[in-house]
Each structure stands twice: as structure tokens, then as C-alpha cells.
Design a protein around this motif. Sequence first.
Motif, PDB file in Angstrom:
ATOM      1  N   LEU A  57      -7.751  -2.698  -8.091  1.00  0.00           N
ATOM      2  CA  LEU A  57      -8.317  -1.703  -9.008  1.00  0.00           C
ATOM      3  C   LEU A  57      -7.247  -0.743  -9.499  1.00  0.00           C
ATOM      4  CD1 LEU A  57     -11.685  -0.812  -7.235  1.00  0.00           C
ATOM      5  CD2 LEU A  57     -11.389  -2.051  -9.381  1.00  0.00           C
ATOM      6  N   TRP A  58      -6.406  -0.286  -8.603  1.00  0.00           N
ATOM      7  CA  TRP A  58      -5.338   0.641  -8.986  1.00  0.00           C
ATOM      8  C   TRP A  58      -4.381  -0.007  -9.976  1.00  0.00           C
ATOM      9  CZ3 TRP A  58      -0.037   0.255  -7.895  1.00  0.00           C
ATOM     10  CH2 TRP A  58       0.720   1.362  -8.283  1.00  0.00           C
ATOM     11  N   GLU A  90       0.823  -1.208   0.000  1.00  0.00           N
ATOM     12  CA  GLU A  90       0.000   0.000   0.000  1.00  0.00           C
ATOM     13  C   GLU A  90       0.855   1.256   0.000  1.00  0.00           C
ATOM     14  OE1 GLU A  90      -3.050   0.454   2.858  1.00  0.00           O
ATOM     15  OE2 GLU A  90      -3.913  -1.500   2.450  1.00  0.00           O
ATOM     16  N   VAL A  99      -9.095   5.330  -1.970  1.00  0.00           N
ATOM     17  CA  VAL A  99      -9.515   3.958  -2.289  1.00  0.00           C
ATOM     18  C   VAL A  99      -8.477   2.954  -1.794  1.00  0.00           C
ATOM     19  CG1 VAL A  99      -9.929   2.347  -4.201  1.00  0.00           C
ATOM     20  CG2 VAL A  99     -10.965   4.612  -4.243  1.00  0.00           C
ATOM     21  N   VAL A 149      -9.998   0.728   1.235  1.00  0.00           N
ATOM     22  CA  VAL A 149     -10.392  -0.586   0.704  1.00  0.00           C
ATOM     23  C   VAL A 149      -9.094  -1.254   0.223  1.00  0.00           C
ATOM     24  CG1 VAL A 149     -12.011  -1.781  -0.813  1.00  0.00           C
ATOM     25  CG2 VAL A 149     -12.462   0.584  -0.166  1.00  0.00           C
ATOM     26  N   GLY A 199      -8.772  -2.109  -3.448  1.00  0.00           N
ATOM     27  CA  GLY A 199      -8.230  -0.851  -3.949  1.00  0.00           C
ATOM     28  C   GLY A 199      -6.926  -1.045  -4.694  1.00  0.00           C
ATOM     29  N   VAL A 202      -8.461  10.615  -4.959  1.00  0.00           N
ATOM     30  CA  VAL A 202      -9.432   9.519  -4.980  1.00  0.00           C
ATOM     31  C   VAL A 202      -8.716   8.177  -4.910  1.00  0.00           C
ATOM     32  CG1 VAL A 202     -11.153   8.343  -6.406  1.00  0.00           C
ATOM     33  CG2 VAL A 202     -11.214  10.833  -6.171  1.00  0.00           C
ATOM     34  N   TRP A 203      -7.632   8.009  -5.672  1.00  0.00           N
ATOM     35  CA  TRP A 203      -6.905   6.747  -5.647  1.00  0.00           C
ATOM     36  C   TRP A 203      -6.306   6.472  -4.278  1.00  0.00           C
ATOM     37  CZ3 TRP A 203      -7.906   2.892  -8.382  1.00  0.00           C
ATOM     38  CH2 TRP A 203      -8.264   3.015  -9.716  1.00  0.00           C
TER      39      TRP A 203
END
Length: 72
Positions: free
Chosen positions: A52-53, A18, A41, A45, A49, A37-38
Motif C-alpha cells: 500500500l505504501w 520495512e 500500517v 501489517v 502495508g 499512520v503510514w
Amino acid sequence: MQIETIWIVLAAVLLLVELWAINRVVKSTGKVDNKGVWIVVIVFVPLIGLILWAFAGPKHVEHDPHSPQARQ
């Protein structure tokens, strides 16, 4: 290895990934709003997250002209 130890190791690895992803988002080119926003997320999450990233997140990273990679 005990079950608790495995979960601690997995949590530490997730935290390191992370932090790396947040660093990449901050260094990426793009709008500040999108970066925010990223980051939200990825932090709130974590596993989903990060996935998705990895697929839809910012791809371009600004390179430091003084870095060893830029001199090559």
C-alpha cells in the motif's frame, strides 16, 4: 537449504525493507499525522502495508543540502 532457513532469510529481508520504508516515511514531506499512520500500517501489517505504501504513500523526500547528491 532447509525450509526454516528460507523463512528466516525472508523475514530478515522483510525487516530490512520495512526499516527502509519507515526511514523514507520519516524523511518525506507531509503532515506528521499521515506519517504516523503510514508507520503504524507498515509495522503492524508488514507485507500489505509495504505494498500500500509503495502505491499510495508519500512520494517526496526532503534532501539534505549537504549530501553528495545535492552538490551535483
